[in-house]
Design a protein around this motif. Sequence first.
Motif, PDB file in Angstrom:
ATOM      1  N   ARG A  87      -3.893  -0.162  -0.316  1.00 32.59           N
ATOM      2  CA  ARG A  87      -3.026  -0.873   0.640  1.00 32.59           C
ATOM      3  C   ARG A  87      -1.512  -0.480   0.590  1.00 32.59           C
ATOM      4  N   PRO A  88      -0.891  -0.008   1.554  1.00 41.36           N
ATOM      5  CA  PRO A  88       0.671   0.244   1.653  1.00 41.36           C
ATOM      6  C   PRO A  88       1.381  -1.030   1.619  1.00 41.36           C
ATOM      7  N   ARG A  89       2.528  -1.124   0.634  1.00 48.24           N
ATOM      8  CA  ARG A  89       3.395  -2.360   0.701  1.00 48.24           C
ATOM      9  C   ARG A  89       4.884  -1.645   1.278  1.00 48.24           C
ATOM     10  N   LEU A  90       5.355  -2.557   1.770  1.00 47.43           N
ATOM     11  CA  LEU A  90       6.792  -2.217   2.336  1.00 47.43           C
ATOM     12  C   LEU A  90       7.707  -1.802   1.280  1.00 47.43           C
ATOM     13  N   ALA A  91       7.770  -2.735   0.294  1.00 46.99           N
ATOM     14  CA  ALA A  91       8.841  -2.384  -1.066  1.00 46.99           C
ATOM     15  C   ALA A  91       8.174  -1.321  -1.769  1.00 46.99           C
ATOM     16  N   ARG A  92       7.277  -0.748  -1.820  1.00 50.33           N
ATOM     17  CA  ARG A  92       6.823   0.236  -2.648  1.00 50.33           C
ATOM     18  C   ARG A  92       6.636   1.614  -1.877  1.00 50.33           C
ATOM     19  N   GLU A  93       5.642   1.526  -0.921  1.00 48.52           N
ATOM     20  CA  GLU A  93       5.223   3.032  -0.400  1.00 48.52           C
ATOM     21  C   GLU A  93       6.354   3.347   0.825  1.00 48.52           C
ATOM     22  N   VAL A  94       7.093   2.374   1.416  1.00 52.30           N
ATOM     23  CA  VAL A  94       7.934   2.904   2.458  1.00 52.30           C
ATOM     24  C   VAL A  94       9.270   3.509   1.952  1.00 52.30           C
ATOM     25  N   ASP A  95       9.852   4.480   2.425  1.00 54.78           N
ATOM     26  CA  ASP A  95      11.047   4.932   2.070  1.00 54.78           C
ATOM     27  C   ASP A  95      11.494   5.056   3.466  1.00 54.78           C
ATOM     28  N   GLU A  96      12.887   5.846   3.470  1.00 52.08           N
ATOM     29  CA  GLU A  96      13.883   6.098   4.762  1.00 52.08           C
ATOM     30  C   GLU A  96      12.988   7.148   5.662  1.00 52.08           C
ATOM     31  N   ARG A  97      12.061   7.765   5.317  1.00 54.58           N
ATOM     32  CA  ARG A  97      11.207   8.677   6.087  1.00 54.58           C
ATOM     33  C   ARG A  97       9.882   8.242   6.671  1.00 54.58           C
ATOM     34  N   SER A  98       9.266   7.221   6.127  1.00 57.73           N
ATOM     35  CA  SER A  98       8.089   6.490   6.221  1.00 57.73           C
ATOM     36  C   SER A  98       7.669   6.627   7.592  1.00 57.73           C
ATOM     37  N   ILE A  99       6.640   7.185   8.232  1.00 55.70           N
ATOM     38  CA  ILE A  99       5.957   6.845   9.291  1.00 55.70           C
ATOM     39  C   ILE A  99       4.541   6.186   9.017  1.00 55.70           C
ATOM     40  N   PRO A 100       3.978   5.369  10.045  1.00 54.60           N
ATOM     41  CA  PRO A 100       2.634   4.705   9.587  1.00 54.60           C
ATOM     42  C   PRO A 100       1.358   5.592   9.183  1.00 54.60           C
ATOM     43  N   HIS A 101       1.483   6.716   9.992  1.00 55.17           N
ATOM     44  CA  HIS A 101       0.544   7.762   9.886  1.00 55.17           C
ATOM     45  C   HIS A 101       0.237   8.220   8.357  1.00 55.17           C
ATOM     46  N   GLU A 102       1.493   8.456   7.707  1.00 54.04           N
ATOM     47  CA  GLU A 102       1.314   8.772   6.458  1.00 54.04           C
ATOM     48  C   GLU A 102       0.384   8.135   5.379  1.00 54.04           C
ATOM     49  N   LEU A 103       0.573   6.705   5.867  1.00 56.86           N
ATOM     50  CA  LEU A 103       0.112   5.671   4.904  1.00 56.86           C
ATOM     51  C   LEU A 103      -1.124   5.086   5.548  1.00 56.86           C
ATOM     52  N   ASP A 104      -1.749   5.728   6.404  1.00 58.07           N
ATOM     53  CA  ASP A 104      -2.962   5.210   7.234  1.00 58.07           C
ATOM     54  C   ASP A 104      -2.856   3.738   7.346  1.00 58.07           C
ATOM     55  N   TRP A 105      -1.639   3.588   7.749  1.00 53.28           N
ATOM     56  CA  TRP A 105      -1.215   2.250   8.132  1.00 53.28           C
ATOM     57  C   TRP A 105      -1.762   1.893   9.732  1.00 53.28           C
ATOM     58  N   LEU A 106      -1.846   3.057  10.243  1.00 51.70           N
ATOM     59  CA  LEU A 106      -2.433   2.737  11.946  1.00 51.70           C
ATOM     60  C   LEU A 106      -3.453   1.754  12.064  1.00 51.70           C
ATOM     61  N   ARG A 107      -4.370   1.807  10.969  1.00 49.30           N
ATOM     62  CA  ARG A 107      -5.665   0.985  11.124  1.00 49.30           C
ATOM     63  C   ARG A 107      -5.464  -0.501  11.246  1.00 49.30           C
ATOM     64  N   THR A 108      -4.687  -1.094  10.503  1.00 51.27           N
ATOM     65  CA  THR A 108      -4.278  -2.658  10.815  1.00 51.27           C
ATOM     66  C   THR A 108      -2.889  -2.665  11.629  1.00 51.27           C
ATOM     67  N   GLY A 109      -1.999  -1.921  11.662  1.00 50.58           N
ATOM     68  CA  GLY A 109      -0.624  -2.170  12.006  1.00 50.58           C
ATOM     69  C   GLY A 109      -0.141  -1.751  13.293  1.00 50.58           C
TER      70      GLY A 109
END
Length: 369
Positions: free
Chosen positions: A227-249
């Motif tokens: 499960r990706p978390r904003l404060a951990r997995e997200v940096d200034e370059r992050s797009i949802p696809h890299e984190l498999d966050w499309l599935r719920t977000g």
Amino acid sequence: MSGYRSPLLARPGAVEGGGPDAGVALHYGDPVHEQRALERGAGVVDLSHLDVVTVSGPDRITWLNTLSTQLLLDLAPGEPRDLLLLDPQGRIEHAAGVQDDGERAWLITDAGRAGALTAFLESMRFMLRVEVRDVSAEVAVLGTCGSGWETLADGPGYRLTWRDPWPRTGAGSTRYGPPDDEHPGHAVARAFTVVDRPALVAAVDAAPGLRLAGTWAWEALRVEAWRPRLAREVDERSIPHELDWLRTGVHLAKGCYRGQETVARVVNLGRPPRRLVLLHLDGSDHLVPEPGAAVHHAGRAVGVVTSVVRHADLGPLALALVKRSLPVDAPLDVDGTAAAQEVIVPAGGEAVARPAERPGQELRRHLPR
């Protein structure tokens, strides 16, 4: 809230956490049994450092729908959804769990993020009938797994419970990782309960069947669930696809929103520039790497660690963002610690979406052949 310290840190055995979880307990002296309690639905985690923003007014749902990656027009009171707010280049700026109670929409986001989220929303109000409030000082969040939230729902100060939809691929969404029923997050049903902040201690004390657990155990289950978390997995370059966050977000068939062009382009090409992996770390050393440590392959940096946990069953684990081109069987090390990768986002795969579901697909039918 800057400098926040939870009153539950006064409980016996409490050890304060750090980083984005400063101000609440990392554990209460026994993180293994705390994790076991959470897994049984018999644990509760103090997440009172998290931030909460509300949006009220008759235009709130349609307004949030125009701003976010999520389709909200059919959002029923009490229904939990995951939403992202992107910059014009499609990079993640904000993430929140959203739920409406019939009068206001509640946005639960990471610690210290309410100020920026509120400022962004205020800047987008224009003449619409909405009111945005940072209510983090008025309410607090408690975390549970399984059916544990039901005990809190009968207690003092209860407002609502946001039940994390992860990893269920939403209608109109897609995924890069495995099917929902094969996903490791399928067995980790997390919930975030909002209570009046003055009732925080009473809410915990009124639930004697729930053992206090720290963020050590909570984060171990999150990482296990990918499960990706904003404060951990997200940096200034992050797009949802890299984190498999499309599935719920992300809803791929909704109307225009900021960053949608990038979302559509990457889904159609199927090649996010980086990919999230789970790292199984060598557990023979009592030390583990810290978030931010470089991931190396053959002496070259190929990624960065975003989260590190000690799981009661799986041992030391990490989430990391690595280069898309990194072979899935490449031997890795992090600060001299050997690491084996488990694929979350495939190295060269595409999002699992039928062509008719891909954004922009309707335009292709009119292109000259």
